[in-house]
Design a protein around this motif. Sequence first.
Motif, PDB file in Angstrom:
ATOM      1  N   GLU A   1      19.712  27.068   1.509  1.00 55.93           N
ATOM      2  CA  GLU A   1      20.186  26.109   2.515  1.00 55.93           C
ATOM      3  C   GLU A   1      21.075  25.148   1.749  1.00 55.93           C
ATOM      4  OE1 GLU A   1      21.130  23.026   4.700  1.00 55.93           O
ATOM      5  OE2 GLU A   1      19.580  22.539   3.229  1.00 55.93           O
TER       6      GLU A   1
ATOM      7  N   PHE B   1      22.230  20.676  -0.257  1.00 55.29           N
ATOM      8  CA  PHE B   1      21.226  20.177  -1.190  1.00 55.29           C
ATOM      9  C   PHE B   1      21.847  19.965  -2.575  1.00 55.29           C
ATOM     10  CE2 PHE B   1      17.064  20.594  -3.457  1.00 55.29           C
ATOM     11  CZ  PHE B   1      16.261  19.836  -2.624  1.00 55.29           C
TER      12      PHE B   1
ATOM     13  N   GLU C   1      22.568  23.222  -4.448  1.00 55.52           N
ATOM     14  CA  GLU C   1      23.470  24.100  -3.680  1.00 55.52           C
ATOM     15  C   GLU C   1      24.175  23.253  -2.644  1.00 55.52           C
ATOM     16  OE1 GLU C   1      20.327  25.908  -4.105  1.00 55.52           O
ATOM     17  OE2 GLU C   1      19.309  24.267  -3.097  1.00 55.52           O
TER      18      GLU C   1
ATOM     19  N   PHE D   1      16.510  26.019   5.961  1.00 59.16           N
ATOM     20  CA  PHE D   1      15.557  26.177   4.859  1.00 59.16           C
ATOM     21  C   PHE D   1      14.357  27.033   5.252  1.00 59.16           C
ATOM     22  CE2 PHE D   1      11.964  24.558   2.312  1.00 59.16           C
ATOM     23  CZ  PHE D   1      12.405  24.956   1.060  1.00 59.16           C
TER      24      PHE D   1
ATOM     25  N   ALA E   1      16.588  27.457  -3.838  1.00 60.68           N
ATOM     26  CA  ALA E   1      16.924  26.367  -2.912  1.00 60.68           C
ATOM     27  C   ALA E   1      16.238  25.074  -3.326  1.00 60.68           C
ATOM     28  CB  ALA E   1      16.492  26.767  -1.489  1.00 60.68           C
ATOM     29  N   GLY E   2      16.188  24.805  -4.624  1.00 58.30           N
ATOM     30  CA  GLY E   2      15.391  23.653  -5.058  1.00 58.30           C
ATOM     31  C   GLY E   2      13.994  23.806  -4.499  1.00 58.30           C
TER      32      GLY E   2
ATOM     33  N   THR F   1      10.196  24.205  -4.049  1.00 60.28           N
ATOM     34  CA  THR F   1       8.988  23.729  -4.711  1.00 60.28           C
ATOM     35  C   THR F   1       7.928  24.818  -4.738  1.00 60.28           C
ATOM     36  OG1 THR F   1       9.431  21.495  -3.941  1.00 60.28           O
ATOM     37  CG2 THR F   1       7.161  21.987  -4.604  1.00 60.28           C
TER      38      THR F   1
ATOM     39  N   ARG G   1       2.704  28.766  -0.553  1.00 59.74           N
ATOM     40  CA  ARG G   1       3.856  29.673  -0.639  1.00 59.74           C
ATOM     41  C   ARG G   1       3.570  30.833  -1.584  1.00 59.74           C
ATOM     42  NH1 ARG G   1       8.432  24.864  -0.951  1.00 59.74           N
ATOM     43  NH2 ARG G   1       8.469  24.385   1.294  1.00 59.74           N
TER      44      ARG G   1
ATOM     45  N   GLN H   1      13.280  17.178   6.061  1.00 61.09           N
ATOM     46  CA  GLN H   1      13.953  18.446   6.379  1.00 61.09           C
ATOM     47  C   GLN H   1      12.896  19.451   6.807  1.00 61.09           C
ATOM     48  OE1 GLN H   1      16.642  19.771   2.934  1.00 61.09           O
ATOM     49  NE2 GLN H   1      14.926  18.752   1.949  1.00 61.09           N
TER      50      GLN H   1
ATOM     51  N   THR I   1      10.140  21.751   4.666  1.00 62.46           N
ATOM     52  CA  THR I   1      10.067  21.367   3.248  1.00 62.46           C
ATOM     53  C   THR I   1       8.721  20.729   2.926  1.00 62.46           C
ATOM     54  OG1 THR I   1      10.971  19.162   3.638  1.00 62.46           O
ATOM     55  CG2 THR I   1      12.550  20.935   3.182  1.00 62.46           C
ATOM     56  N   THR I   2       8.455  20.594   1.641  1.00 63.15           N
ATOM     57  CA  THR I   2       7.216  19.946   1.219  1.00 63.15           C
ATOM     58  C   THR I   2       7.187  18.492   1.693  1.00 63.15           C
ATOM     59  OG1 THR I   2       8.289  19.606  -0.924  1.00 63.15           O
ATOM     60  CG2 THR I   2       6.709  21.415  -0.764  1.00 63.15           C
TER      61      THR I   2
ATOM     62  N   ASP J   1      13.960  15.277  -1.696  1.00 61.48           N
ATOM     63  CA  ASP J   1      14.016  15.460  -3.142  1.00 61.48           C
ATOM     64  C   ASP J   1      15.013  14.484  -3.780  1.00 61.48           C
ATOM     65  OD1 ASP J   1      13.367  17.920  -1.593  1.00 61.48           O
ATOM     66  OD2 ASP J   1      12.915  18.746  -3.555  1.00 61.48           O
TER      67      ASP J   1
HETATM   68  N1  ARG Z   1      11.774  21.023  -2.666  1.00 63.24           N
HETATM   69  C1  ARG Z   1      11.558  21.015  -1.264  1.00 63.24           C
HETATM   70  C2  ARG Z   1      10.752  22.209  -0.822  1.00 63.24           C
HETATM   71  O1  ARG Z   1      10.699  23.186  -1.498  1.00 63.24           O
HETATM   72  C3  ARG Z   1      12.852  20.931  -0.480  1.00 63.24           C
HETATM   73  C4  ARG Z   1      13.845  22.005  -0.788  1.00 63.24           C
HETATM   74  C5  ARG Z   1      15.005  22.001   0.178  1.00 63.24           C
HETATM   75  N2  ARG Z   1      16.064  22.799  -0.321  1.00 63.24           N
HETATM   76  C6  ARG Z   1      17.265  22.996   0.261  1.00 63.24           C
HETATM   77  N3  ARG Z   1      18.131  23.769  -0.347  1.00 63.24           N
HETATM   78  N4  ARG Z   1      17.553  22.426   1.397  1.00 63.24           N
HETATM   79  O2  ARG Z   1      10.160  22.209   0.220  1.00 63.24           O
END
Ligand code: ARG
Length: 208
Positions: A24, A27, A31, A64, A81-82, A84, A89, A127, A130-131, A174
Amino acid sequence: IALVMVLALSACAKSNGTLTMATEATFPPYEYYDGEVIVGIDVEIAVALADKLGMELVIDDMEFDSALMAVQEGRSDMVLAGLTYTEERDLVMDFTDSYAKGIQVVIVKEGSDVTMDNLGDMMIGTQLGTTGYIYASDTVENGGYGEDHVIAYDNGITAVQALMNDQIDAVIIDNAPAQAFVEANPGLTLLDGEWALENYAIGFTKGN
Ligand code: ARG
């Protein structure tokens, strides 16, 4: 001769097929769009992986939570995607070792009276999937603020826009994209302190 070698190299680079990355891409710096092109830390990692495997990288940008589903259902090889690492998961996808630390922080408007301690009285934007959403919407007994205090936006940028339009009091997101959003939008600031600490890893379809 040079041209022939380049052609031979690129043919060879694709001989192992495609490596699909779900993400996504709002971010930064992991990305994000630079014009029409998706760039960032996760993209550079994916390019290096594809090179090493002799595969052609294909990046699929989506919401996401869809990126998580795409990997779970095997429609993408991996989600970068960053993302976590969480135990929940880990039940539905395979993870690499962690490649970065993630910190969830709180964005507020400058001069607002929101603090880390009164977040439970506020409306918080996050978002979707997300976590930040998962933890904040959890019950008060579990350290969250309850679903009634949390709104899930399609992405971080729409959450930040809602904050600027006074539709919500804070955004939990984040740290790295938070810094970029605060720099890009005058009038926003970060609360001191870390709301949650996490580890980023790549998620793969189970057994891929
Ligand atoms: N680190 C958080 C998660 O894994 C948010 C990641 C959102 N990443 C993004 N590319 N929008 O839930």
